[in-house]
Design a protein around this motif. Structure first.
Motif, PDB file in Angstrom:
ATOM      1  N   GLY A  12       0.817  -1.207   0.000  1.00  0.00           N
ATOM      2  CA  GLY A  12       0.000   0.000   0.000  1.00  0.00           C
ATOM      3  C   GLY A  12       0.846   1.250   0.000  1.00  0.00           C
ATOM      4  O   GLY A  12       0.563   2.221  -0.720  1.00  0.00           O
ATOM      5  N   TRP A  13       1.920   1.247   0.799  1.00  0.00           N
ATOM      6  CA  TRP A  13       2.812   2.402   0.821  1.00  0.00           C
ATOM      7  C   TRP A  13       3.433   2.641  -0.546  1.00  0.00           C
ATOM      8  O   TRP A  13       3.510   3.777  -1.003  1.00  0.00           O
ATOM      9  N   ARG A  14       3.860   1.577  -1.225  1.00  0.00           N
ATOM     10  CA  ARG A  14       4.450   1.743  -2.556  1.00  0.00           C
ATOM     11  C   ARG A  14       3.441   2.357  -3.520  1.00  0.00           C
ATOM     12  O   ARG A  14       3.785   3.231  -4.318  1.00  0.00           O
ATOM     13  N   TYR A  15       2.199   1.918  -3.443  1.00  0.00           N
ATOM     14  CA  TYR A  15       1.179   2.436  -4.345  1.00  0.00           C
ATOM     15  C   TYR A  15       0.836   3.893  -4.032  1.00  0.00           C
ATOM     16  O   TYR A  15       0.823   4.751  -4.922  1.00  0.00           O
ATOM     17  N   PHE A  16       0.528   4.168  -2.783  1.00  0.00           N
ATOM     18  CA  PHE A  16       0.152   5.535  -2.404  1.00  0.00           C
ATOM     19  C   PHE A  16       1.298   6.513  -2.636  1.00  0.00           C
ATOM     20  O   PHE A  16       1.114   7.572  -3.234  1.00  0.00           O
ATOM     21  N   SER A  17       2.490   6.160  -2.147  1.00  0.00           N
ATOM     22  CA  SER A  17       3.617   7.088  -2.285  1.00  0.00           C
ATOM     23  C   SER A  17       4.051   7.215  -3.736  1.00  0.00           C
ATOM     24  O   SER A  17       4.438   8.305  -4.188  1.00  0.00           O
ATOM     25  N   GLY A  18       3.983   6.116  -4.499  1.00  0.00           N
ATOM     26  CA  GLY A  18       4.353   6.176  -5.906  1.00  0.00           C
ATOM     27  C   GLY A  18       3.419   7.080  -6.701  1.00  0.00           C
ATOM     28  O   GLY A  18       3.865   7.898  -7.518  1.00  0.00           O
ATOM     29  N   LEU A  19       2.116   6.977  -6.464  1.00  0.00           N
ATOM     30  CA  LEU A  19       1.163   7.852  -7.138  1.00  0.00           C
ATOM     31  C   LEU A  19       1.322   9.296  -6.689  1.00  0.00           C
ATOM     32  O   LEU A  19       1.201  10.224  -7.496  1.00  0.00           O
ATOM     33  N   HIS A  20       1.590   9.492  -5.403  1.00  0.00           N
ATOM     34  CA  HIS A  20       1.786  10.863  -4.911  1.00  0.00           C
ATOM     35  C   HIS A  20       3.001  11.497  -5.588  1.00  0.00           C
ATOM     36  O   HIS A  20       2.937  12.663  -6.019  1.00  0.00           O
ATOM     37  N   ARG A  21       4.097  10.761  -5.705  1.00  0.00           N
ATOM     38  CA  ARG A  21       5.287  11.307  -6.372  1.00  0.00           C
ATOM     39  C   ARG A  21       5.011  11.566  -7.850  1.00  0.00           C
ATOM     40  O   ARG A  21       5.496  12.552  -8.420  1.00  0.00           O
ATOM     41  N   VAL A  54      -5.109   8.226 -14.721  1.00  0.00           N
ATOM     42  CA  VAL A  54      -3.839   8.924 -14.917  1.00  0.00           C
ATOM     43  C   VAL A  54      -3.269   8.625 -16.296  1.00  0.00           C
ATOM     44  O   VAL A  54      -2.815   9.531 -17.009  1.00  0.00           O
ATOM     45  N   ALA A  55      -3.279   7.362 -16.708  1.00  0.00           N
ATOM     46  CA  ALA A  55      -2.740   6.996 -18.022  1.00  0.00           C
ATOM     47  C   ALA A  55      -3.526   7.678 -19.136  1.00  0.00           C
ATOM     48  O   ALA A  55      -2.947   8.252 -20.070  1.00  0.00           O
ATOM     49  N   GLU A  60      -4.187  12.307 -23.078  1.00  0.00           N
ATOM     50  CA  GLU A  60      -5.028  13.454 -23.461  1.00  0.00           C
ATOM     51  C   GLU A  60      -4.256  14.766 -23.370  1.00  0.00           C
ATOM     52  O   GLU A  60      -4.354  15.625 -24.263  1.00  0.00           O
ATOM     53  N   PHE A  61      -3.473  14.949 -22.307  1.00  0.00           N
ATOM     54  CA  PHE A  61      -2.735  16.193 -22.113  1.00  0.00           C
ATOM     55  C   PHE A  61      -1.416  16.217 -22.881  1.00  0.00           C
ATOM     56  O   PHE A  61      -0.758  17.262 -22.947  1.00  0.00           O
ATOM     57  N   GLY A  62      -1.002  15.081 -23.431  1.00  0.00           N
ATOM     58  CA  GLY A  62       0.280  15.028 -24.118  1.00  0.00           C
ATOM     59  C   GLY A  62       1.455  15.136 -23.173  1.00  0.00           C
ATOM     60  O   GLY A  62       2.501  15.688 -23.531  1.00  0.00           O
ATOM     61  N   VAL A  63       1.296  14.594 -21.959  1.00  0.00           N
ATOM     62  CA  VAL A  63       2.340  14.670 -20.932  1.00  0.00           C
ATOM     63  C   VAL A  63       3.026  13.309 -20.819  1.00  0.00           C
ATOM     64  O   VAL A  63       2.362  12.300 -20.552  1.00  0.00           O
ATOM     65  N   PRO A  64       4.335  13.239 -21.021  1.00  0.00           N
ATOM     66  CA  PRO A  64       5.017  11.949 -20.910  1.00  0.00           C
ATOM     67  C   PRO A  64       5.178  11.501 -19.464  1.00  0.00           C
ATOM     68  O   PRO A  64       5.223  12.310 -18.544  1.00  0.00           O
ATOM     69  N   LEU A  65       5.260  10.197 -19.280  1.00  0.00           N
ATOM     70  CA  LEU A  65       5.527   9.598 -17.980  1.00  0.00           C
ATOM     71  C   LEU A  65       6.873   8.874 -18.038  1.00  0.00           C
ATOM     72  O   LEU A  65       7.391   8.580 -19.108  1.00  0.00           O
ATOM     73  N   THR A  66       7.420   8.591 -16.869  1.00  0.00           N
ATOM     74  CA  THR A  66       8.681   7.858 -16.826  1.00  0.00           C
ATOM     75  C   THR A  66       8.412   6.358 -16.906  1.00  0.00           C
ATOM     76  O   THR A  66       7.296   5.880 -16.679  1.00  0.00           O
ATOM     77  N   ASN A  67       9.464   5.606 -17.187  1.00  0.00           N
ATOM     78  CA  ASN A  67       9.328   4.151 -17.217  1.00  0.00           C
ATOM     79  C   ASN A  67       8.856   3.621 -15.878  1.00  0.00           C
ATOM     80  O   ASN A  67       8.028   2.706 -15.818  1.00  0.00           O
ATOM     81  N   GLU A  69       7.027   5.175 -13.646  1.00  0.00           N
ATOM     82  CA  GLU A  69       5.614   5.519 -13.446  1.00  0.00           C
ATOM     83  C   GLU A  69       4.701   4.586 -14.225  1.00  0.00           C
ATOM     84  O   GLU A  69       3.671   4.135 -13.720  1.00  0.00           O
ATOM     85  N   VAL A  70       5.072   4.307 -15.465  1.00  0.00           N
ATOM     86  CA  VAL A  70       4.287   3.379 -16.283  1.00  0.00           C
ATOM     87  C   VAL A  70       4.281   1.989 -15.642  1.00  0.00           C
ATOM     88  O   VAL A  70       3.233   1.313 -15.588  1.00  0.00           O
ATOM     89  N   ALA A  71       5.420   1.562 -15.131  1.00  0.00           N
ATOM     90  CA  ALA A  71       5.492   0.251 -14.483  1.00  0.00           C
ATOM     91  C   ALA A  71       4.593   0.202 -13.248  1.00  0.00           C
ATOM     92  O   ALA A  71       3.930  -0.809 -12.981  1.00  0.00           O
ATOM     93  N   LEU A  72       4.551   1.300 -12.493  1.00  0.00           N
ATOM     94  CA  LEU A  72       3.690   1.356 -11.310  1.00  0.00           C
ATOM     95  C   LEU A  72       2.214   1.252 -11.714  1.00  0.00           C
ATOM     96  O   LEU A  72       1.444   0.485 -11.116  1.00  0.00           O
ATOM     97  N   LEU A  73       1.799   2.028 -12.711  1.00  0.00           N
ATOM     98  CA  LEU A  73       0.401   1.996 -13.143  1.00  0.00           C
ATOM     99  C   LEU A  73       0.022   0.604 -13.655  1.00  0.00           C
ATOM    100  O   LEU A  73      -1.078   0.103 -13.383  1.00  0.00           O
ATOM    101  N   ARG A  74       0.933  -0.031 -14.381  1.00  0.00           N
ATOM    102  CA  ARG A  74       0.660  -1.382 -14.899  1.00  0.00           C
ATOM    103  C   ARG A  74       0.537  -2.378 -13.744  1.00  0.00           C
ATOM    104  O   ARG A  74      -0.388  -3.203 -13.708  1.00  0.00           O
TER     105      ARG A  74
END
Length: 250
Positions: A12-21, A54-55, A60-67, A69-74
């Motif tokens: 849970g900490w990894r998910y919450f803190s990762g999304l917050h960052r 978020v993805a 939609e906004f044309g904003v890139p994410l880091t590898n 961040e993408v790994a976290l969302l997946r």
């Protein structure tokens, strides 16, 4: 002090803190009301819908994410729904965070219009003789004639909420303006420093609600952990901020 690792567990900490960052890194690149909505969802524990939202918004906004961040969302979507976020393959990847496209000042536009040459790049309102932000500390005595214009009641509202939380280390506020043109209007940005492992997402939501209750629903609240490297947006914002409160002040 609340330790969010204990409250949420390791995963849970990894998910919450990762999304917050992730949301911290997107500040200044996406609409402020979207950020506030995402932080409200995070504080409400809506971990199932957030990765898809978020993805999709990043595309939609044309904003890139880091590898990362993408790994976290997946990982999160697979854990909860056993699938990937729908738009994830359309997200542009980057490892760079762009420099902010804004100017930051420690006072509102109406003060800059009349007394910009008297305002330092950063201001410190702590060490006041009383509780009111309009009672300036000795270091700001030369600005006593501007005391009631440097801050307002909305500056006070997040302090009233956050000063009861023992993991909050400081509250600052800056005004954000476009990179060029007249300094009209501006967006209030509140910057809150919290202790490591504090539930930063909860503090962001609390401060946003306090500001909305005071009538500033457009204000942006950025909560960061002490000791962590900040994105360029937050470094620039702090360089143009007014420190309003830290523990020991009322």
């Amino acid at each position: 002090m609340v330790d969010a690792r204990i409250e949420t567990g390791e995963q849970g900490w990894r998910y919450f803190s990762g999304l917050h960052r992730l949301l911290l890194r997107l500040a200044g690149q996406v609409p402020g009301d979207w950020l506030t909505d995402m932080r409200r969802m995070l504080a409400g524990g809506d971990l199932v819908l957030l990765p898809d939202t978020v993805a999709g918004s990043a595309v939609e906004f044309g904003v890139p994410l880091t590898n990362g961040e993408v790994a976290l969302l997946r990982e999160m979507t697979r854990a909860f729904l056993d699938e990937d976020p729908m738009a994830l393959d359309l997200v542009t990847l980057t490892e760079e965070t762009p420099l902010p496209r804004y100017r930051f000042f420690p006072v509102p536009a109406e003060v800059l219009a009349t007394d910009a040459d008297r305002i330092p790049p950063r201001m410190d309102f702590t060490g006041r003789p009383g509780e009111s932000l309009w009672e300036l500390p000795p270091v700001l005595a030369p600005l006593n004639d501007l005391a009631t214009r440097l801050t307002d009641l909305a500056d006070r509202s997040p302090i009233i909420w956050l000063r009861e939380e023992d993991d909050v280390r400081s509250v600052a506020r800056t005004w954000r303006f476009p990179p060029d043109g007249p300094l009209d209007g501006g967006v209030r940005v509140v910057l809150v420093e919290v202790s490591p492992y504090a539930p930063a997402w909860d503090r962001a939501h609390e401060a946003s609600r306090a500001l909305a209750g005071r009538g500033d629903g457009t204000a942006e609240v950025e909560v960061y952990w002490a000791g962590e490297e900040l994105p360029p947006y937050h470094r620039a914002a702090l360089d143009g901020a007014a420190l309003l409160w830290r523990p020991g002040e009322r």
